[in-house]
Design an enzyme around this catalytic site. Sequence first.
Site, PDB file in Angstrom:
ATOM      1  N   GLY A   1     -74.377  36.164  54.250  1.00 28.21           N
ATOM      2  CA  GLY A   1     -73.286  35.365  53.692  1.00 28.21           C
ATOM      3  C   GLY A   1     -73.839  34.262  52.813  1.00 28.21           C
ATOM      4  O   GLY A   1     -74.145  34.473  51.638  1.00 28.21           O
TER       5      GLY A   1
ATOM      6  N   GLU B   1     -64.331  36.919  60.455  1.00 31.48           N
ATOM      7  CA  GLU B   1     -63.394  35.978  59.817  1.00 31.48           C
ATOM      8  C   GLU B   1     -62.048  36.642  59.563  1.00 31.48           C
ATOM      9  O   GLU B   1     -61.011  35.984  59.590  1.00 31.48           O
ATOM     10  CB  GLU B   1     -64.019  35.419  58.527  1.00 31.48           C
TER      11      GLU B   1
ATOM     12  N   GLY C   1     -72.892  31.385  59.574  1.00 31.19           N
ATOM     13  CA  GLY C   1     -72.734  30.125  58.858  1.00 31.19           C
ATOM     14  C   GLY C   1     -73.168  28.888  59.641  1.00 31.19           C
ATOM     15  O   GLY C   1     -72.880  27.764  59.234  1.00 31.19           O
TER      16      GLY C   1
ATOM     17  N   SER D   1     -76.622  33.876  59.587  1.00 28.37           N
ATOM     18  CA  SER D   1     -77.629  32.868  59.205  1.00 28.37           C
ATOM     19  C   SER D   1     -78.984  33.469  58.862  1.00 28.37           C
ATOM     20  O   SER D   1     -80.031  32.902  59.194  1.00 28.37           O
ATOM     21  CB  SER D   1     -77.770  31.807  60.308  1.00 28.37           C
TER      22      SER D   1
ATOM     23  N   HIS E   1     -64.799  42.165  59.599  1.00 30.77           N
ATOM     24  CA  HIS E   1     -65.567  40.916  59.666  1.00 30.77           C
ATOM     25  C   HIS E   1     -64.865  39.947  60.615  1.00 30.77           C
ATOM     26  O   HIS E   1     -63.641  39.897  60.671  1.00 30.77           O
ATOM     27  CB  HIS E   1     -65.697  40.307  58.268  1.00 30.77           C
TER      28      HIS E   1
ATOM     29  N   ASN F   1     -72.343  39.125  51.276  1.00 33.69           N
ATOM     30  CA  ASN F   1     -70.911  38.878  51.460  1.00 33.69           C
ATOM     31  C   ASN F   1     -70.609  37.496  50.889  1.00 33.69           C
ATOM     32  O   ASN F   1     -70.948  36.487  51.506  1.00 33.69           O
ATOM     33  CB  ASN F   1     -70.582  38.938  52.964  1.00 33.69           C
ATOM     34  N   TRP F   2     -69.980  37.487  49.700  1.00 29.95           N
ATOM     35  CA  TRP F   2     -69.723  36.198  49.045  1.00 29.95           C
ATOM     36  C   TRP F   2     -68.519  35.471  49.643  1.00 29.95           C
ATOM     37  O   TRP F   2     -68.248  34.342  49.298  1.00 29.95           O
ATOM     38  CB  TRP F   2     -69.501  36.409  47.545  1.00 29.95           C
ATOM     39  N   LYS F   3     -67.778  36.164  50.510  1.00 26.29           N
ATOM     40  CA  LYS F   3     -66.562  35.579  51.109  1.00 26.29           C
ATOM     41  C   LYS F   3     -65.654  35.030  50.000  1.00 26.29           C
ATOM     42  O   LYS F   3     -65.588  35.621  48.936  1.00 26.29           O
ATOM     43  CB  LYS F   3     -66.940  34.512  52.131  1.00 26.29           C
TER      44      LYS F   3
ATOM     45  N   GLU G   1     -72.937  41.164  64.000  1.00 24.42           N
ATOM     46  CA  GLU G   1     -72.872  39.774  63.570  1.00 24.42           C
ATOM     47  C   GLU G   1     -72.360  38.901  64.715  1.00 24.42           C
ATOM     48  O   GLU G   1     -71.145  38.793  64.920  1.00 24.42           O
ATOM     49  CB  GLU G   1     -71.914  39.628  62.389  1.00 24.42           C
TER      50      GLU G   1
HETATM   51  C1  PEP Z   1     -71.394  36.783  57.195  1.00 21.97           C
HETATM   52  O1  PEP Z   1     -70.386  36.115  57.117  1.00 21.97           O
HETATM   53  O2  PEP Z   1     -71.312  38.011  57.126  1.00 21.97           O
HETATM   54  C2  PEP Z   1     -72.668  36.096  57.374  1.00 21.97           C
HETATM   55  C3  PEP Z   1     -73.669  36.754  57.892  1.00 21.97           C
HETATM   56  O3  PEP Z   1     -72.716  34.781  57.001  1.00 21.97           O
HETATM   57  P1  PEP Z   1     -73.999  33.812  57.013  1.00 21.97           P
HETATM   58  O4  PEP Z   1     -75.158  34.580  56.475  1.00 21.97           O
HETATM   59  O5  PEP Z   1     -73.618  32.662  56.123  1.00 21.97           O
HETATM   60  O6  PEP Z   1     -74.201  33.403  58.423  1.00 21.97           O
END
Ligand code: PEP
Length: 253
Positions: A234, A98, A174, A213, A96, A10-12, A168
């Site tokens: 992410g 976010e 993050g 993470s 998600h 997921n590049w956001k 998640e």
């Molecule tokens: C995500 O936003 O889906 C995610 C898992 O982010 P990260 O790996 O940066 O925690």
Amino acid sequence: MARRPLIAGNWKMNGLLADSLADTLATLMRKKQDWPFEMVVCPPFTLLHYLGKTIAGSGIALGAQDCHIKESGAHTGDISPLMLKDVGCTYVILGHSERRMDHGEGDSLIMAKAKAALAAGLKVILCIGETEAERDSGKTLEVNQTQLKGSMPVEVEAADTDLVIAYEPVWAIGTGRTPTDREIQEVHAFIRKELIALIGTAADSVRLLYGGSMKPGNAGGILALPDVDGGLIGGASLKAEDFWAIAQQSPAL
Ligand code: PEP
């Protein structure tokens, strides 16, 4: 039954045409075609077309990070499932945290989006997860149960193969913090049990991803857990070598 691990990036809101991430990934992936895992990258909408061309033939699938519930119409700024299919997507991430937080998306809207996406022939990565306050007050399982029941379209025929659930924990996204492997397995086993209650034996083929993470250093332990069928990644998906190193720790089928 064997579930093929899915490693999803997921590049956001990251990535420009000038970046070489997509090209590096495609080169790595082309080295060999019979990986035991499936890989999908979900860049921002602006890169879908370019990325689709870059990864064509590499075995990496293309995904988006959201979609609207309608096929077309007066919805300024939105992108429909049909448009995502048109540009070559096979996956879409929905729900998600976010989007839940930044755009106030709730379970019923997420379910409507999931239904529309599945009806358009997309596979859906449906995200659920508790906040830190919810975990601290002992509500982890309850919150995940509510989100699952509220946002998962159970009546869709393709629910078994085209639906992927990503657990998640919001506090792990993050932050560099993760639940322990035991805690992850506990939630995943709970989600699997809830899925069985919702869709019966079809639950056996639904892949459950862990997200939050995940890095090359912790992926091996997490991906080896019995009810973890891959990861939603992410930050580490923005470095092709890290993303690739995570994918390679998927257990063989
Ligand atoms: C995500 O936003 O889906 C995610 C898992 O982010 P990260 O790996 O940066 O925690």
